[in-house]
Design a protein around this motif. Structure first.
Motif, PDB file in Angstrom:
ATOM      1  N   THR A  23      -3.388 -11.767 -14.453  1.00  0.00           N
ATOM      2  CA  THR A  23      -4.500 -12.700 -14.279  1.00  0.00           C
ATOM      3  C   THR A  23      -4.767 -12.932 -12.789  1.00  0.00           C
ATOM      4  O   THR A  23      -5.923 -12.917 -12.341  1.00  0.00           O
ATOM      5  N   ARG A  24      -3.718 -13.120 -12.033  1.00  0.00           N
ATOM      6  CA  ARG A  24      -3.867 -13.291 -10.585  1.00  0.00           C
ATOM      7  C   ARG A  24      -4.444 -12.036  -9.937  1.00  0.00           C
ATOM      8  O   ARG A  24      -5.287 -12.105  -9.033  1.00  0.00           O
ATOM      9  N   LEU A  27      -8.180 -11.778 -10.623  1.00  0.00           N
ATOM     10  CA  LEU A  27      -8.920 -12.716  -9.776  1.00  0.00           C
ATOM     11  C   LEU A  27      -9.004 -12.213  -8.334  1.00  0.00           C
ATOM     12  O   LEU A  27     -10.042 -12.340  -7.682  1.00  0.00           O
ATOM     13  N   SER A  28      -7.915 -11.613  -7.842  1.00  0.00           N
ATOM     14  CA  SER A  28      -7.902 -11.110  -6.463  1.00  0.00           C
ATOM     15  C   SER A  28      -8.877  -9.952  -6.277  1.00  0.00           C
ATOM     16  O   SER A  28      -9.372  -9.722  -5.164  1.00  0.00           O
ATOM     17  N   ALA A  33     -13.777 -15.242 -13.630  1.00  0.00           N
ATOM     18  CA  ALA A  33     -12.776 -16.011 -14.374  1.00  0.00           C
ATOM     19  C   ALA A  33     -13.133 -16.106 -15.852  1.00  0.00           C
ATOM     20  O   ALA A  33     -12.264 -16.001 -16.724  1.00  0.00           O
ATOM     21  N   VAL A  76      -6.319 -19.247 -14.447  1.00  0.00           N
ATOM     22  CA  VAL A  76      -7.757 -18.959 -14.396  1.00  0.00           C
ATOM     23  C   VAL A  76      -8.632 -20.211 -14.401  1.00  0.00           C
ATOM     24  O   VAL A  76      -9.748 -20.207 -13.868  1.00  0.00           O
ATOM     25  N   HIS A  79     -10.597 -21.642 -11.407  1.00  0.00           N
ATOM     26  CA  HIS A  79     -11.666 -20.768 -10.913  1.00  0.00           C
ATOM     27  C   HIS A  79     -12.917 -20.819 -11.790  1.00  0.00           C
ATOM     28  O   HIS A  79     -13.885 -20.114 -11.532  1.00  0.00           O
TER      29      HIS A  79
END
Length: 220
Positions: A23-24, A27-28, A33, A76, A79
């Motif tokens: 998940t991180r 997002l990166s 999201a 998430v 975001h």
């Protein structure tokens, strides 16, 4: 190379650490999201729901999956501008007085909240007075009550009776569940709905979220 299916798989397998990592990473890379939530996290729990309905997964496995889902949501959610779906019902939930069981209630909260439904969790050992006060203050569309003990299940009946006495019964739909609860008992105490598990509840909310709650048939 990132794929939403990787997050879904991590959730499905109940791997919270992997879910957080992916998940991180998504997002990166700039993935939205909302898409991570819907195409990754929720898709994973939906796969478990299908297996649960087929009775091919056990409750401990479902709990691991839910823990992984919740871990991903915590990453998430900051975001997302608005995780609550438009026209989503507001749900008030709690385990009745005298009952300290939290797993079933928490499972329900995580799964339906992840799908964009607003949930206010009153916790466990919730008194009749606290339920009534919360209904009056929060003005929920739905009140959900859970009981895991036969010795506490009649608190549900007393809450409904107090809703009637306070003139609040026609303002909220009442849903009940828990190990000792049946649809026969739900009808007996004049609850609006009974659900045997979180996934049948989720399907009901998905199917009826855009309808007027006052016109939804009872005991679907």
């Amino acid at each position: 190379m990132f794929n939403y299916a990787d997050i879904s798989k991590a959730v499905f397998e109940g791997d919270a650490d992997k879910t957080i990592e992916l998940t991180r990473y998504a997002l990166s890379l700039g993935y939205p999201a909302k898409s991570i939530l819907e195409k990754g996290l929720i898709n994973g729990i939906n796969k478990v729901a299908d297996k649960f309905q087929e009775r091919s997964v056990l409750v401990p496995e479902v709990l691991l999956t839910t823990r992984a889902l919740n871990a991903g949501i915590l990453i998430v959610k900051p975001h997302m501008k608005n995780i609550i779906k438009k026209n989503s019902p507001k749900i008030l939930i709690g385990t009745v007085a005298g009952d300290l069981h939290d797993i079933g209630k928490s499972l329900i909260r995580v799964v339906i909240e992840a799908d964009g439904t607003q949930v206010i969790d009153l916790g466990v050992d919730v008194t009749i007075e606290k339920f009534i006060q919360a209904v009056r203050k929060q003005k929920p569309d739905i009140l959900m009550m859970s009981a895991l003990l036969t010795t506490t299940m009649d608190v549900m009946k007393e809450v409904i009776e107090e809703l009637v006495a306070q003139g609040l019964r026609d303002k909220v739909k009442v849903m009940i569940g828990g190990a000792p609860i049946t649809d026969i008992y739900a009808k007996k105490i004049n609850a609006d709905y009974y659900f045997k598990d979180v996934f049948s509840l989720k399907k009901f909310l998905d199917d009826n979220s855009n309808k007027l709650w006052g016109k939804v048939s009872r005991y679907n």
